[in-house]
Design an enzyme around this catalytic site. Structure first.
Site, PDB file in Angstrom:
ATOM      1  CB  SER A  26       8.701  -8.207   4.635  1.00  0.00           C
ATOM      2  OG  SER A  26       8.370  -7.579   3.448  1.00  0.00           O
ATOM      3  CG  HIS A  57      11.684  -3.990   2.816  1.00  0.00           C
ATOM      4  ND1 HIS A  57      12.231  -5.064   2.172  1.00  0.00           N
ATOM      5  CD2 HIS A  57      10.374  -4.239   2.895  1.00  0.00           C
ATOM      6  CE1 HIS A  57      11.274  -5.913   1.864  1.00  0.00           C
ATOM      7  NE2 HIS A  57      10.137  -5.439   2.292  1.00  0.00           N
ATOM      8  CG  HIS A  79      10.051  -5.275  -3.310  1.00  0.00           C
ATOM      9  ND1 HIS A  79      10.437  -4.523  -2.221  1.00  0.00           N
ATOM     10  CD2 HIS A  79      10.014  -6.566  -2.894  1.00  0.00           C
ATOM     11  CE1 HIS A  79      10.630  -5.336  -1.196  1.00  0.00           C
ATOM     12  NE2 HIS A  79      10.389  -6.571  -1.573  1.00  0.00           N
ATOM     13  CE1 TYR A  81       6.518  -2.851  -3.032  1.00  0.00           C
ATOM     14  CE2 TYR A  81       6.619  -5.191  -3.577  1.00  0.00           C
ATOM     15  CZ  TYR A  81       6.785  -4.157  -2.671  1.00  0.00           C
ATOM     16  OH  TYR A  81       7.224  -4.428  -1.410  1.00  0.00           O
ATOM     17  CD  GLU A  82      10.428  -0.565  -3.028  1.00  0.00           C
ATOM     18  OE1 GLU A  82      10.873   0.432  -2.437  1.00  0.00           O
ATOM     19  OE2 GLU A  82      10.947  -1.695  -2.945  1.00  0.00           O
ATOM     20  CB  ALA A 109       7.350 -11.677   3.741  1.00  0.00           C
ATOM     21  CG  MET A 210       4.527  -9.097  -4.220  1.00  0.00           C
ATOM     22  SD  MET A 210       3.782  -7.647  -3.463  1.00  0.00           S
ATOM     23  CE  MET A 210       2.112  -8.240  -3.114  1.00  0.00           C
ATOM     24  CB  SER A 211      11.095 -10.279  -3.583  1.00  0.00           C
ATOM     25  OG  SER A 211      10.974 -11.298  -2.618  1.00  0.00           O
ATOM     26  CG  ASN A 234      -0.194 -13.469   3.963  1.00  0.00           C
ATOM     27  OD1 ASN A 234       0.967 -13.110   3.812  1.00  0.00           O
ATOM     28  ND2 ASN A 234      -1.017 -13.623   2.951  1.00  0.00           N
ATOM     29  CG  HIS A 251       2.282  -3.878   4.967  1.00  0.00           C
ATOM     30  ND1 HIS A 251       3.181  -4.648   4.255  1.00  0.00           N
ATOM     31  CD2 HIS A 251       3.010  -2.886   5.534  1.00  0.00           C
ATOM     32  CE1 HIS A 251       4.392  -4.126   4.379  1.00  0.00           C
ATOM     33  NE2 HIS A 251       4.316  -3.061   5.165  1.00  0.00           N
TER      34      HIS A 251
END
Ligand code: HPA
Length: 276
Positions: A26, A57, A79, A81-82, A109, A210-211, A234, A251
């Protein structure tokens, strides 16, 4: 999905054979701007390559020279989640291996679970807790092709100790306060609840994202050395302060923090690449 068609196609487009590849997560696509002699191939033109669908991305594989070293840069990734399978998510790792890559630098990230971390910090990944894999989604699920790697690959260590030592040395020389810790991998795309964040901290996670874990597994399976760097975009400590963020704000916070820390990340990665 044939990684040989993809690698043959890339070979026909890029007439170099780097041994190092860097994957930019990201907002980190700007690393590509530090390259000279750039040649790029859009993911959409590569056979069987899935296309990135998330803002921030980019979707291209670049060749370039970084500090006199030829490298591939994956600008963007897909990812779980996609909606892609983990075999699709990690397909590019197999392709890079088929192209002769030996060292994979994974960046991402991540949210900071460790209360000592601040947004904009960089964390060297010492190890990971792959909650996605432990819940049954492992990229090596299914028949094993012994030509690619062993049925039961050891993941200890998952992140190459020598590369980690190099990253620490380079960070010290550059006066970058490099953090080190455990990356907890979750599936997303929803961010974690406060209770989940407390649980991840109790498990020993320092950052959550998430990766990376699935990609690391496939890279290790195929005999590559992996270096992992998380940009803490964050704080994800589960303190009430994080409740003031809406999903969109979160985001955007992720993208803004990575933008501000990009020069530091670029210097660190360039320095490491130089030493490999
Ligand atoms: N949680 C999960 N993934 C992330 C986060 C987070 O807080 N920040 C960036 N990626």
């Amino acid at each position: 999905m044939s990684h040989t068609s993809a690698s043959d196609f890339i070979r026909s487009q890029i007439l170099h054979s780097p041994r190092i590849a860097v994957v930019t997560g990201s907002g980190l696509g700007a690393l590509g701007d530090a390259l000279t002699d750039v040649q790029s191939v859009p993911f959409a033109s590569i056979p069987d390559f899935p296309r990135a669908t998330v803002e921030g991305h980019r979707g291209e594989l670049c060749f370039g020279v970084l500090r006199a070293k030829p490298v591939y840069i994956m600008r963007g990734r897909v990812h779980f989640y996609e909606g892609y399978s983990l075999q699709q998510v990690t397909f590019y790792v197999r392709v890079l291996r088929a192209l002769g890559v030996e060292t994979l630098v994974l960046t991402n990230a991540a949210g900071g679970l460790n209360a000592d971390f601040a947004a904009g910090d960089i964390m060297l990944i010492a190890d990971h807790i792959n909650l996605v894999g432990m819940a049954g989604h492992n990229p090596l699920h299914g028949p094993n092709d012994a030509a690619l790697g062993p049925r039961f690959p050891s993941m200890n260590p998952a992140y190459d100790p020598h590369l980690r030592a190099v990253a620490k040395q380079v960070a010290q020389a550059l006066q970058i306060n490099l953090r080190e810790g455990v990356y907890a991998a979750v599936a997303g795309p929803s961010f974690e609840t406060a209770a989940e964040l407390r649980a991840l901290r109790l498990l020993g996670g320092d950052a959550v994202g998430m990766s990376t874990a699935s990609e690391c597994i496939v890279a290790v399976h195929s005999g590559m050395k992996v270096l992992g760097l998380s940009l803490i975009t964050n704080l994800a400590t589960g303190e009430p302060a994080s409740e003031r963020f809406t999903a969109d704000e979160l985001h955007h916070e992720v993208l803004a923090a990575s933008e501000a820390a990009v020069p530091k990340m670029v210097k660190l990665i360039s320095g490491v690449v130089e030493q490999i």
